[in-house]
Every structure is written in C-alpha cells, then in structure tokens.
Design an enzyme around this catalytic site. Sequence first.
Site, PDB file in Angstrom:
ATOM      1  N   ILE A   1      37.430  34.279  35.630  1.00 42.03           N
ATOM      2  CA  ILE A   1      38.349  33.196  35.256  1.00 42.03           C
ATOM      3  C   ILE A   1      37.579  31.933  34.859  1.00 42.03           C
ATOM      4  CG2 ILE A   1      38.697  32.257  37.592  1.00 42.03           C
ATOM      5  CD1 ILE A   1      41.757  32.197  36.770  1.00 42.03           C
ATOM      6  N   ARG A   2      36.296  31.895  35.270  1.00 40.08           N
ATOM      7  CA  ARG A   2      35.440  30.755  34.898  1.00 40.08           C
ATOM      8  C   ARG A   2      34.165  31.239  34.218  1.00 40.08           C
ATOM      9  NH1 ARG A   2      36.359  29.926  39.988  1.00 40.08           N
ATOM     10  NH2 ARG A   2      38.360  28.889  40.210  1.00 40.08           N
TER      11      ARG A   2
ATOM     12  N   ASN B   1      41.929  36.002  32.995  1.00 44.57           N
ATOM     13  CA  ASN B   1      42.793  35.653  34.117  1.00 44.57           C
ATOM     14  C   ASN B   1      43.693  36.864  34.367  1.00 44.57           C
ATOM     15  OD1 ASN B   1      44.706  34.748  35.875  1.00 44.57           O
ATOM     16  ND2 ASN B   1      45.371  33.000  34.633  1.00 44.57           N
TER      17      ASN B   1
ATOM     18  N   TYR C   1      45.370  38.774  53.059  1.00 43.35           N
ATOM     19  CA  TYR C   1      44.323  39.544  52.384  1.00 43.35           C
ATOM     20  C   TYR C   1      44.376  41.002  52.832  1.00 43.35           C
ATOM     21  CZ  TYR C   1      39.552  41.094  51.301  1.00 43.35           C
ATOM     22  OH  TYR C   1      38.465  41.786  50.845  1.00 43.35           O
TER      23      TYR C   1
HETATM   24  N1  SER Z   1      34.311  40.148  53.671  1.00 37.92           N
HETATM   25  C1  SER Z   1      35.714  39.991  53.479  1.00 37.92           C
HETATM   26  C2  SER Z   1      36.222  38.791  54.167  1.00 37.92           C
HETATM   27  O1  SER Z   1      35.588  38.333  55.093  1.00 37.92           O
HETATM   28  C3  SER Z   1      36.427  41.173  54.006  1.00 37.92           C
HETATM   29  O2  SER Z   1      36.560  42.127  53.019  1.00 37.92           O
HETATM   30  O3  SER Z   1      37.271  38.319  53.849  1.00 37.92           O
END
Ligand code: SER
Length: 317
Positions: free
Chosen positions: A36-37, A54, A144
């Site tokens: 993206i950069r 992007n 995440y």
């Molecule tokens: N290394 C990553 C994190 O700490 C985990 O996949 O978010």
Amino acid sequence: MSEKILVIGANGQIGTELVAALRGVYGIDAIIASDIREPNYPTSKNNGPFEIVNVLDDDNLRKVFIKHQPTQVYLLAAILSAIGEQKPKLAWDLNMSGLLHVLDLAVEFKVAKVFWPSSIAVFGPHSPQFNTPQYCVMDPNTVYGFSKLAGERWCEYYFTKYGLDVRSLRYPGLIGWRANPGGGTTDYAVQIFHEALRNGTYECFLSANTALPMMYMDDAIRATLSLMDAPPDKIKIRSSYNLAGISITPAALASEIKKHIPDFEISFAEHDPRQAIADSWPKSIDDSAAQTDWAWALEYDLPKIVEDMLKNLKSII
Ligand code: SER
C-alpha cells in the site's frame, strides 16, 4: 511455464524477506512486489517491479492482475494482533475482505497457486497450551486471531469448491534482522536484539516466563517455499499447517543474548495489554503433519538464532 509471482504486502516483515528469496529462485523480473506504500528502497530497474496495491480496493487489485497475469500470488497484507485490538473493525475488514478479493481474483484469473499466512493466534484460551495439535478446540479472542481462523475456513472452502490451489502456514512468532515486525505480540523477540546492540538494555512488554512458539525467518521462508513447491497431492491440509519453531521465553532469549553481550540487562514492563494476548496463545506447537506431508524439518535452535541475529544486525545498525 514461466512464473509471474505477485507478492502483496511486500514491505512487511515477511514480505521483505520473501521477495528477496523468490527473486533469488525465479529472477528479479518474475516477482512483482506490491504494497500500500512505496518501499524504503528505490524501485527503479535493478530492484525489480513494484506496484502500489490496496487489497481493499477491488479495482486497483484487478488492474494489477490484468497487467501482470500472475501465476502465483502471496497475500501477506494484514493487521497483526496488537494493532488489531486498537483497530478491530479495520483489522477484520483488511484481513477478511482483502483475502476474499484475492481469492476471487485468483479463481477468475486462473492463478495456479496462492499462499496466505495464518498464525498461532488462531488458537485460544481453551486450546491445549502445550504441543498444540493441528485439530483441537479453537476459541481465539483477538480480532486478528479470529480473522485468521475465518480466513483458514475460506481458504479450504475455495480449494474444495473452486479447486483453487491455496496453501497456508500457521506461523509462530518470527525473528529476523532484515525487516521489523509491525504491531504484533511477538515483536519483543526482534526489538530485544536491536535494543541489546544499541543500548545494552531492553524493557520487555511480556513477562519473563511467557513461553511462545518462535521461528527464525530463514526457517520460515524455507518452510514457505517448500510448502509452495510441494506437489499438490502432498498438501493434505487446505486450511493451514501448524508450524512449530521452538518455544522461547523472554528470560531464555535474554540469557542467550547475554552469552554474547555480557552486560545486557532485561527488565519487564507491567500491565501491557499484549500480555493477555500472549497468555491466550499456545506455548508450544505440534507440527507433525507438516513433517509427514511435505518433509518439513527445522534448522535454527535458540543459540543459532541468537548468533545469526547478532552477527547480521551488528553490520547494519
Ligand atoms: N506474530 C504475530 C503477532 O504477534 C502472530 O502471528 O501478532
């Protein structure tokens, strides 16, 4: 067939190393780095092709697919665990819509192989903490983590439903000297080396005995290339393979660094939000499926990691 390999998220911790490794194998012009950069190196001629991409912008992504007609795509653009907790909706959107855009274009443009990284973050507080198996209870409690778990399900779905050859690894925390990690819970294991060399001290945001699976970047890149090179019938898992590395605590890492820098001192911060994330992740991982299916074998143990990190970082810091 001559390869055109599109790497999306090429400026990140993994992307920086992967682009270099892929260019070593396939040649500079065969690898289209994208992010993206602009990267922090010149993109003219000798450094190889580069595109601004992007992943949330379908049109922009489509133009890059039309222009380069990639035979393989590596999608590395993501928001990691710690930043994801500060920007949960953006992390979900980038990690999920970005993946779906790429999977759809890969089907449409008949891309031969796709790589997408998953993580130990797919496990949660009720997963077995030691020698965590490939299949078990998974209740990730970070955005995440559950974006990666959902992404794994999508990858398997695109393989089953559309025959897309998509492959994935659940990376442990990655330690490398060429590029810095960006906003994860395992970032301490890279920062510690920089601070040890610069200042001789480091304040760690995780507690001394927080064990997490970690891997040296050279092993991680080798695992990635070897997974992608394996014949399709060897890839029995189309969600994502466990990858173990070694289980490391901040205390153990610090004492190994002290063998090279005797005056190095580590201290520990209290009340960092990343501690809770680390506590919800496995302490060690079982990657026997990767060993059996595509002959995975680890090379770097803790002493080798520390020796190599310090040697290389010293020359660039
Ligand atoms: N290394 C990553 C994190 O700490 C985990 O996949 O978010």
